[in-house]
Design a protein around this motif. Structure first.
Motif, PDB file in Angstrom:
ATOM      1  N   VAL A 151       8.177  -7.521  -3.965  1.00  0.00           N
ATOM      2  CA  VAL A 151       7.230  -6.993  -2.999  1.00  0.00           C
ATOM      3  C   VAL A 151       6.164  -6.265  -3.802  1.00  0.00           C
ATOM      4  O   VAL A 151       6.439  -5.249  -4.425  1.00  0.00           O
ATOM      5  CB  VAL A 151       7.901  -6.025  -2.007  1.00  0.00           C
ATOM      6  N   ARG A 152       4.961  -6.819  -3.810  1.00  0.00           N
ATOM      7  CA  ARG A 152       3.845  -6.190  -4.527  1.00  0.00           C
ATOM      8  C   ARG A 152       2.959  -5.492  -3.510  1.00  0.00           C
ATOM      9  O   ARG A 152       2.565  -6.096  -2.508  1.00  0.00           O
ATOM     10  CB  ARG A 152       3.028  -7.231  -5.281  1.00  0.00           C
ATOM     11  N   VAL A 153       2.644  -4.249  -3.786  1.00  0.00           N
ATOM     12  CA  VAL A 153       1.821  -3.447  -2.881  1.00  0.00           C
ATOM     13  C   VAL A 153       0.745  -2.752  -3.699  1.00  0.00           C
ATOM     14  O   VAL A 153       0.998  -2.307  -4.814  1.00  0.00           O
ATOM     15  CB  VAL A 153       2.681  -2.374  -2.167  1.00  0.00           C
ATOM     16  N   TRP A 176      -0.507  -6.517   0.309  1.00  0.00           N
ATOM     17  CA  TRP A 176       0.812  -6.782  -0.238  1.00  0.00           C
ATOM     18  C   TRP A 176       1.022  -8.282  -0.357  1.00  0.00           C
ATOM     19  O   TRP A 176       0.348  -9.084   0.262  1.00  0.00           O
ATOM     20  CB  TRP A 176       1.913  -6.149   0.616  1.00  0.00           C
ATOM     21  N   ARG A 177       1.979  -8.610  -1.175  1.00  0.00           N
ATOM     22  CA  ARG A 177       2.394 -10.005  -1.392  1.00  0.00           C
ATOM     23  C   ARG A 177       3.893  -9.977  -1.554  1.00  0.00           C
ATOM     24  O   ARG A 177       4.436  -9.143  -2.294  1.00  0.00           O
ATOM     25  CB  ARG A 177       1.716 -10.558  -2.653  1.00  0.00           C
ATOM     26  N   ILE A 178       4.576 -10.865  -0.863  1.00  0.00           N
ATOM     27  CA  ILE A 178       6.034 -10.945  -0.935  1.00  0.00           C
ATOM     28  C   ILE A 178       6.406 -12.364  -1.315  1.00  0.00           C
ATOM     29  O   ILE A 178       5.884 -13.325  -0.759  1.00  0.00           O
ATOM     30  CB  ILE A 178       6.675 -10.579   0.417  1.00  0.00           C
ATOM     31  N   VAL A 195      10.194  -3.736  -6.027  1.00  0.00           N
ATOM     32  CA  VAL A 195       8.910  -3.332  -5.470  1.00  0.00           C
ATOM     33  C   VAL A 195       7.998  -2.978  -6.647  1.00  0.00           C
ATOM     34  O   VAL A 195       8.379  -2.227  -7.528  1.00  0.00           O
ATOM     35  CB  VAL A 195       9.057  -2.135  -4.517  1.00  0.00           C
ATOM     36  N   TRP A 242       4.092  -1.632  -7.667  1.00  0.00           N
ATOM     37  CA  TRP A 242       2.822  -1.046  -7.267  1.00  0.00           C
ATOM     38  C   TRP A 242       1.744  -1.665  -8.149  1.00  0.00           C
ATOM     39  O   TRP A 242       1.837  -1.641  -9.372  1.00  0.00           O
ATOM     40  CB  TRP A 242       2.849   0.470  -7.410  1.00  0.00           C
ATOM     41  N   LEU A 272      -3.984  -0.968   2.455  1.00  0.00           N
ATOM     42  CA  LEU A 272      -3.014  -1.588   1.560  1.00  0.00           C
ATOM     43  C   LEU A 272      -3.045  -3.104   1.677  1.00  0.00           C
ATOM     44  O   LEU A 272      -3.316  -3.655   2.742  1.00  0.00           O
ATOM     45  CB  LEU A 272      -1.597  -1.098   1.875  1.00  0.00           C
TER      46      LEU A 272
END
Length: 69
Positions: free
Chosen positions: A28-30, A15-17, A64, A66, A13
């Motif tokens: 929150v991008r995951v 992610w970017r916050i 959030v 995805w 994974l």
């Protein structure tokens, strides 16, 4: 066993916050590592200090997302 599964999945994974540029929302991008190029195509997230992250989370201003590859 769940912890082991989450740790194994975490290796795949990214992610970017950050705060949305035009909103008072913590984003929150995951996504899977294969989706990394797609992150650059999405609207920019602003870097924010930990105190602001905590404030937005406490206020429930969290989204959030995805990211598909």
């Amino acid at each position: 066993m769940e912890k082991d599964l989450l740790e194994a999945l975490g290796q795949y994974l990214v992610w970017r916050i950050g705060r949305a540029e035009e909103e008072e929302v913590l984003v929150v991008r995951v996504g899977l590592a294969s989706a990394t190029p797609r992150f650059r195509e999405l609207p920019r997230l602003l870097n924010i200090p930990d105190a602001e992250v905590a404030r937005l989370a406490k206020e429930g201003r969290v989204r959030v997302e995805w990211v598909e590859g």
